[in-house]
Scaffold this motif. Structure first.
Motif, PDB file in Angstrom:
ATOM      1  N   PRO A  81      10.457   0.884   1.940  1.00 14.39           N
ATOM      2  CA  PRO A  81      10.646   0.679   0.506  1.00 14.39           C
ATOM      3  C   PRO A  81      11.385   1.855  -0.122  1.00 14.39           C
ATOM      4  CG  PRO A  81       8.370   1.294   0.970  1.00 14.39           C
ATOM      5  CD  PRO A  81       9.059   1.141   2.296  1.00 14.39           C
ATOM      6  N   VAL A  82      12.073   1.578  -1.203  1.00 14.80           N
ATOM      7  CA  VAL A  82      12.734   2.649  -1.949  1.00 14.80           C
ATOM      8  C   VAL A  82      11.759   3.164  -3.003  1.00 14.80           C
ATOM      9  CG1 VAL A  82      15.059   1.745  -1.545  1.00 14.80           C
ATOM     10  CG2 VAL A  82      13.799   1.033  -3.568  1.00 14.80           C
ATOM     11  N   PRO A  83      11.895   4.420  -3.418  1.00 16.60           N
ATOM     12  CA  PRO A  83      10.999   4.951  -4.442  1.00 16.60           C
ATOM     13  C   PRO A  83      10.982   4.053  -5.685  1.00 16.60           C
ATOM     14  CG  PRO A  83      12.268   6.725  -3.481  1.00 16.60           C
ATOM     15  CD  PRO A  83      12.847   5.439  -2.947  1.00 16.60           C
ATOM     16  N   GLY A  84       9.779   3.756  -6.149  1.00 18.19           N
ATOM     17  CA  GLY A  84       9.609   2.899  -7.317  1.00 18.19           C
ATOM     18  C   GLY A  84       9.475   1.422  -7.000  1.00 18.19           C
ATOM     19  N   GLN A  85       9.818   1.022  -5.782  1.00 20.41           N
ATOM     20  CA  GLN A  85       9.717  -0.383  -5.383  1.00 20.41           C
ATOM     21  C   GLN A  85       8.243  -0.786  -5.309  1.00 20.41           C
ATOM     22  OE1 GLN A  85      11.774  -1.359  -1.742  1.00 20.41           O
ATOM     23  NE2 GLN A  85      10.529  -3.192  -1.402  1.00 20.41           N
ATOM     24  N   GLY A  86       7.919  -1.949  -5.818  1.00 24.83           N
ATOM     25  CA  GLY A  86       6.555  -2.448  -5.744  1.00 24.83           C
ATOM     26  C   GLY A  86       6.219  -2.888  -4.328  1.00 24.83           C
ATOM     27  N   ILE A  87       5.038  -2.513  -3.879  1.00 22.84           N
ATOM     28  CA  ILE A  87       4.547  -2.963  -2.574  1.00 22.84           C
ATOM     29  C   ILE A  87       3.127  -3.491  -2.768  1.00 22.84           C
ATOM     30  CG2 ILE A  87       6.006  -1.471  -1.146  1.00 22.84           C
ATOM     31  CD1 ILE A  87       3.686   0.470  -0.889  1.00 22.84           C
ATOM     32  N   THR A  88       2.755  -4.461  -1.953  1.00 30.16           N
ATOM     33  CA  THR A  88       1.425  -5.054  -2.036  1.00 30.16           C
ATOM     34  C   THR A  88       0.694  -4.803  -0.729  1.00 30.16           C
ATOM     35  OG1 THR A  88       2.245  -6.748  -3.545  1.00 30.16           O
ATOM     36  CG2 THR A  88       0.133  -7.173  -2.467  1.00 30.16           C
ATOM     37  N   MET A  89      -0.524  -4.314  -0.838  1.00 27.61           N
ATOM     38  CA  MET A  89      -1.349  -4.032   0.332  1.00 27.61           C
ATOM     39  C   MET A  89      -2.027  -5.312   0.795  1.00 27.61           C
ATOM     40  SD  MET A  89      -0.447  -1.061  -0.504  1.00 27.61           S
ATOM     41  CE  MET A  89      -0.185  -0.254  -2.070  1.00 27.61           C
ATOM     42  N   LEU A  90      -2.555  -5.313   2.022  1.00 29.46           N
ATOM     43  CA  LEU A  90      -3.233  -6.501   2.536  1.00 29.46           C
ATOM     44  C   LEU A  90      -4.374  -6.937   1.630  1.00 29.46           C
ATOM     45  CD1 LEU A  90      -3.477  -5.945   6.417  1.00 29.46           C
ATOM     46  CD2 LEU A  90      -1.784  -7.246   5.111  1.00 29.46           C
ATOM     47  N   CYS A  91      -5.058  -5.983   0.996  1.00 30.26           N
ATOM     48  CA  CYS A  91      -6.200  -6.293   0.123  1.00 30.26           C
ATOM     49  C   CYS A  91      -5.775  -6.870  -1.221  1.00 30.26           C
ATOM     50  CB  CYS A  91      -7.063  -5.046  -0.081  1.00 30.26           C
ATOM     51  SG  CYS A  91      -6.218  -3.736  -1.008  1.00 30.26           S
ATOM     52  N   GLY A  92      -4.467  -6.884  -1.498  1.00 28.89           N
ATOM     53  CA  GLY A  92      -3.965  -7.424  -2.751  1.00 28.89           C
ATOM     54  C   GLY A  92      -3.580  -6.385  -3.789  1.00 28.89           C
ATOM     55  N   LEU A  93      -3.949  -5.131  -3.578  1.00 31.10           N
ATOM     56  CA  LEU A  93      -3.593  -4.067  -4.502  1.00 31.10           C
ATOM     57  C   LEU A  93      -2.076  -3.879  -4.483  1.00 31.10           C
ATOM     58  CD1 LEU A  93      -4.522  -1.667  -6.323  1.00 31.10           C
ATOM     59  CD2 LEU A  93      -4.536  -0.288  -4.237  1.00 31.10           C
ATOM     60  N   ALA A  94      -1.477  -3.759  -5.652  1.00 31.73           N
ATOM     61  CA  ALA A  94      -0.036  -3.527  -5.753  1.00 31.73           C
ATOM     62  C   ALA A  94       0.204  -2.155  -6.375  1.00 31.73           C
ATOM     63  CB  ALA A  94       0.620  -4.612  -6.598  1.00 31.73           C
ATOM     64  N   ALA A  95       1.243  -1.463  -5.896  1.00 35.49           N
ATOM     65  CA  ALA A  95       1.587  -0.140  -6.405  1.00 35.49           C
ATOM     66  C   ALA A  95       3.073   0.114  -6.157  1.00 35.49           C
ATOM     67  CB  ALA A  95       0.736   0.931  -5.715  1.00 35.49           C
ATOM     68  N   ALA A  96       3.603   1.120  -6.821  1.00 32.52           N
ATOM     69  CA  ALA A  96       4.997   1.510  -6.632  1.00 32.52           C
ATOM     70  C   ALA A  96       5.088   2.542  -5.512  1.00 32.52           C
ATOM     71  CB  ALA A  96       5.558   2.101  -7.927  1.00 32.52           C
ATOM     72  N   ALA A  97       6.086   2.398  -4.656  1.00 27.40           N
ATOM     73  CA  ALA A  97       6.289   3.319  -3.533  1.00 27.40           C
ATOM     74  C   ALA A  97       6.713   4.689  -4.049  1.00 27.40           C
ATOM     75  CB  ALA A  97       7.345   2.770  -2.582  1.00 27.40           C
ATOM     76  N   GLU A  98       6.145   5.710  -3.430  1.00 25.60           N
ATOM     77  CA  GLU A  98       6.493   7.094  -3.740  1.00 25.60           C
ATOM     78  C   GLU A  98       6.395   7.875  -2.436  1.00 25.60           C
ATOM     79  OE1 GLU A  98       4.103  10.493  -6.030  1.00 25.60           O
ATOM     80  OE2 GLU A  98       4.781   8.869  -7.355  1.00 25.60           O
TER      81      GLU A  98
END
Length: 84
Positions: free
Chosen positions: A30-47
């Motif tokens: 992922p590029v910095p700031g890109q949203g990613i979703t974890m297997l558990c469903g939590l979403a966060a921005a890549a850093e």
């Protein structure tokens, strides 16, 4: 200047959110700031930060929901319960 290629395995990336590391289904880096979703469903921005930054804050704990989903999808036995 010539390029120095750094190979990163997306399956080896374990994002840390609030002191807990997660598993993902990344197919690329992922590029910095890109949203990613974890297997558990939590979403966060890549850093991205150096490993020394993580070490300064102590070892993160594993997300039990991500691990349960990961193991179930691969037909693995559930993780043993800690403290038993």
């Amino acid at each position: 200047m010539i390029a120095a290629v750094i190979h990163i395995d997306p399956e080896a990336i374990h994002p840390v959110v609030a002191g807990e590391w997660h598993r993902t289904r990344l197919t690329g880096i992922p590029v910095p700031g890109q949203g990613i979703t974890m297997l558990c469903g939590l979403a966060a921005a890549a850093e991205f930060r150096p490993l020394s930054d993580r070490r300064a804050h102590g070892a993160p704990h594993q997300c039990s929901r991500c691990e349960a989903i990961y193991r179930r999808e691969r037909g693995m036995a559930p993780s043993p319960v800690r403290g038993s």
